[in-house]
Design a protein around this motif. Structure first.
Motif, short mmCIF file in Angstrom:
data_model
loop_
_atom_site.label_atom_id
_atom_site.label_comp_id
_atom_site.label_asym_id
_atom_site.label_seq_id
_atom_site.Cartn_x
_atom_site.Cartn_y
_atom_site.Cartn_z
N LEU A 163 0.84 -1.19 0.00
CA LEU A 163 0.00 0.00 0.00
C LEU A 163 0.88 1.24 0.00
CD1 LEU A 163 -2.75 1.39 0.27
CD2 LEU A 163 -2.58 1.08 2.75
N GLY A 164 0.61 2.17 -0.93
CA GLY A 164 1.42 3.37 -1.06
C GLY A 164 1.14 4.39 0.03
N ALA A 165 2.14 5.23 0.29
CA ALA A 165 2.04 6.25 1.34
C ALA A 165 0.87 7.21 1.16
CB ALA A 165 3.35 7.03 1.43
N PRO A 166 0.50 7.62 -0.07
CA PRO A 166 -0.60 8.58 -0.21
C PRO A 166 -1.94 8.08 0.32
CG PRO A 166 0.67 8.46 -2.23
CD PRO A 166 1.13 7.33 -1.37
N LEU A 167 -2.08 6.74 0.46
CA LEU A 167 -3.35 6.17 0.90
C LEU A 167 -3.17 5.25 2.10
CD1 LEU A 167 -4.57 5.64 -2.71
CD2 LEU A 167 -5.85 6.95 -1.02
N ASP A 168 -2.13 5.51 2.87
CA ASP A 168 -1.83 4.72 4.06
C ASP A 168 -2.57 5.33 5.26
OD1 ASP A 168 -0.74 3.42 6.28
OD2 ASP A 168 1.22 3.23 5.33
N PRO A 169 -3.47 4.58 5.91
CA PRO A 169 -4.21 5.13 7.04
C PRO A 169 -3.36 5.40 8.27
CG PRO A 169 -4.66 2.79 6.84
CD PRO A 169 -3.86 3.19 5.62
N GLN A 170 -2.13 4.86 8.30
CA GLN A 170 -1.22 5.16 9.40
C GLN A 170 -0.53 6.51 9.21
OE1 GLN A 170 1.40 1.85 10.12
NE2 GLN A 170 -0.29 0.37 10.31
N HIS A 227 -2.28 9.12 7.06
CA HIS A 227 -3.34 10.10 6.82
C HIS A 227 -4.60 9.73 7.62
CE1 HIS A 227 -0.93 11.60 3.48
NE2 HIS A 227 -0.80 10.34 3.08
N ASP A 228 -5.35 10.74 7.98
CA ASP A 228 -6.63 10.54 8.65
C ASP A 228 -7.67 10.23 7.59
OD1 ASP A 228 -8.74 10.46 10.38
OD2 ASP A 228 -8.90 12.63 10.62
N MET A 229 -8.02 8.97 7.46
CA MET A 229 -8.91 8.53 6.39
C MET A 229 -10.15 7.87 6.97
SD MET A 229 -5.79 7.20 4.01
CE MET A 229 -6.77 6.27 2.87
N THR A 230 -11.30 8.33 6.50
CA THR A 230 -12.59 7.83 6.98
C THR A 230 -13.47 7.50 5.79
OG1 THR A 230 -13.69 9.99 7.01
CG2 THR A 230 -12.35 9.42 8.94
N ALA A 231 -14.66 7.00 6.08
CA ALA A 231 -15.62 6.71 5.01
C ALA A 231 -16.11 7.98 4.32
CB ALA A 231 -16.82 5.95 5.58
N GLU A 232 -15.83 9.13 4.93
CA GLU A 232 -16.25 10.40 4.33
C GLU A 232 -15.21 10.97 3.38
OE1 GLU A 232 -16.87 9.84 7.79
OE2 GLU A 232 -18.83 9.23 6.97
N ASN A 233 -13.94 10.57 3.53
CA ASN A 233 -12.92 11.22 2.69
C ASN A 233 -12.04 10.25 1.90
OD1 ASN A 233 -11.14 10.13 4.56
ND2 ASN A 233 -10.33 12.08 5.27
N ALA A 234 -12.34 8.96 1.89
CA ALA A 234 -11.52 8.02 1.13
C ALA A 234 -12.30 6.75 0.83
CB ALA A 234 -10.24 7.69 1.90
N PHE A 235 -11.99 6.13 -0.28
CA PHE A 235 -12.58 4.83 -0.61
C PHE A 235 -11.60 4.03 -1.47
CE2 PHE A 235 -13.99 7.52 -4.17
CZ PHE A 235 -13.71 6.72 -5.27
N TRP A 236 -11.79 2.72 -1.47
CA TRP A 236 -11.04 1.84 -2.35
C TRP A 236 -12.00 0.98 -3.15
CZ3 TRP A 236 -12.49 -3.01 -0.98
CH2 TRP A 236 -12.73 -3.29 0.37
N ILE A 237 -11.50 0.48 -4.26
CA ILE A 237 -12.27 -0.40 -5.13
C ILE A 237 -11.42 -1.62 -5.45
CG2 ILE A 237 -13.32 -0.67 -7.42
CD1 ILE A 237 -13.84 2.37 -7.35
N ILE A 238 -11.99 -2.78 -5.34
CA ILE A 238 -11.32 -3.99 -5.82
C ILE A 238 -12.24 -4.68 -6.81
CG2 ILE A 238 -9.95 -4.33 -3.72
CD1 ILE A 238 -11.90 -6.70 -3.09
N GLY A 239 -11.64 -5.37 -7.77
CA GLY A 239 -12.38 -6.18 -8.72
C GLY A 239 -11.99 -7.65 -8.56
N ARG A 240 -12.96 -8.52 -8.55
CA ARG A 240 -12.71 -9.97 -8.48
C ARG A 240 -13.22 -10.64 -9.74
NH1 ARG A 240 -11.46 -11.72 -3.25
NH2 ARG A 240 -11.88 -10.21 -1.59
N ASP A 241 -12.49 -11.67 -10.18
CA ASP A 241 -12.94 -12.41 -11.35
C ASP A 241 -13.96 -13.47 -10.93
OD1 ASP A 241 -11.54 -14.56 -10.26
OD2 ASP A 241 -9.87 -14.42 -11.66
#
Length: 238
Positions: free
Chosen positions: A49-56, A58-72
Motif C-alpha cells: 500500500l502506497g504512502a498517499p493512501l496509508d491510514p497510518q 493520513h486521517d482517512m474515513t468513510a467520508e474522505n476516502a474509498f477503495w475499489i477492488i475487482g474480483r474475477d
C-alpha cells in the motif's frame, strides 16, 4: 447554449455493469484501509500500500476516502484502485505539491528524496478547492487475459463516478509514470489533461530518474467523460 447532459451516471452504470458481467468481474467499494492493506498483501504482495493512501499516515474515513477492488469469476482479486479527498481551500495544488510531493512516492522503491523534485505546471497552479487524489490503479490477470480488452476505460471511470456521487470534487488528480503515459494509458483511463515533467524521482545509487506526469480533470471534465458512449471507448481501447 448548454450541452451538459450528465445526470446521475445511470447510463454509465448500466453499460459498465454489462461489460463487467461479460468478463465475469465483480467490483466492491470499501472504506477500511487496513482491510484494503490486507487485501493487497494477499492479491499483489510485491506491491505494498502506497504512502498517499496509508491510514497510518493520513486521517482517512468513510467520508474522505474509498477503495475499489475487482474480483474475477473465481473470486480472485484482479483489480485495485483508491481515492482520497483533500480540501485545499484557496491554496493551489501546485503550491501544495511543491511542499508535499514527497508524501506521494512510488511504493516499493528506495528513493533519494534530496535529489527528487516536483515542478508545478500551469494546470496544477489553477486547481484549488476540494481535490481528490487517485492512485493504486492495478489490473492483474494472466498474460493477455485483461490487458488489451479495454477494461481500463471502464475501471478508471467507475472510480470517477463514485467520487462524483460521494464528493462532487472540484478536481481529481494522480501521477503516472512517463513510460505508461506515453502508451496512451491516461487517455484510456479517462484523464483529459496531463502535465509532463511534473515529477522526477531519483532512486538511491542510480543516475537515471523516474519521470512522472501529473494527470487531472475538473468536475465538468468528469461529467463529460462519464457521459460519453462507453462501448465505443472500450472498442477503441482494446
Amino acid at each position: 447554449m448548454t450541452l451538459h447532459t450528465f445526470q446521475d451516471g445511470s447510463r454509465f452504470q448500466a453499460t459498465s455493469a454489462d461489460i463487467l458481467a461479460r468478463q465475469g468481474i465483480h467490483l466492491t467499494t470499501g472504506f477500511d484501509f487496513e482491510e484494503y492493506r490486507s487485501l493487497l498483501a494477499a492479491a499483489r504482495p510485491e506491491h505494498i500500500l502506497g504512502a498517499p493512501l496509508d491510514p497510518q499516515i493520513h486521517d482517512m474515513t468513510a467520508e474522505n476516502a474509498f477503495w475499489i477492488i475487482g474480483r474475477d469469476a473465481t473470486g480472485r482479486i484482479m483489480h485495485t484502485q483508491a481515492m482520497r479527498m483533500m480540501d485545499l481551500g484557496p491554496r493551489d495544488l501546485g503550491d501544495y505539491l511543491r511542499r508535499r510531493f514527497r508524501d506521494y512516492p512510488p511504493s516499493g522503491v528506495d528513493l533519494d528524496l534530496k535529489r527528487s523534485r516536483y515542478r508545478a505546471g500551469p494546470g496544477a497552479q489553477r486547481m484549488k478547492g476540494r481535490i481528490a487524489y487517485h492512485g493504486e490503479f492495478w489490473m492483474g490477470g494472466e498474460p493477455g487475459e485483461y490487458r488489451g480488452s479495454g477494461l481500463s476505460c471502464v475501471l478508471g471511470r467507475y472510480a470517477f463516478l463514485v467520487a462524483l456521487q460521494m464528493w462532487d470534487p472540484d478536481y481529481v488528480f494522480g501521477f503516472m509514470q512517463k513510460a505508461v503515459a506515453f502508451k496512451g494509458f491516461a487517455e484510456r483511463h479517462g484523464y483529459m489533461h496531463t502535465e509532463p515533467g511534473a515529477l522526477r524521482w531519483f532512486i538511491k545509487h542510480h543516475e537515471t530518474p523516474i519521470e512522472g506526469f501529473l494527470v487531472y480533470m475538473g468536475r465538468e471534465d468528469l461529467r463529460y467523460i462519464l457521459d460519453m458512449p462507453l462501448n465505443d471507448l472500450v472498442a477503441l481501447a482494446a
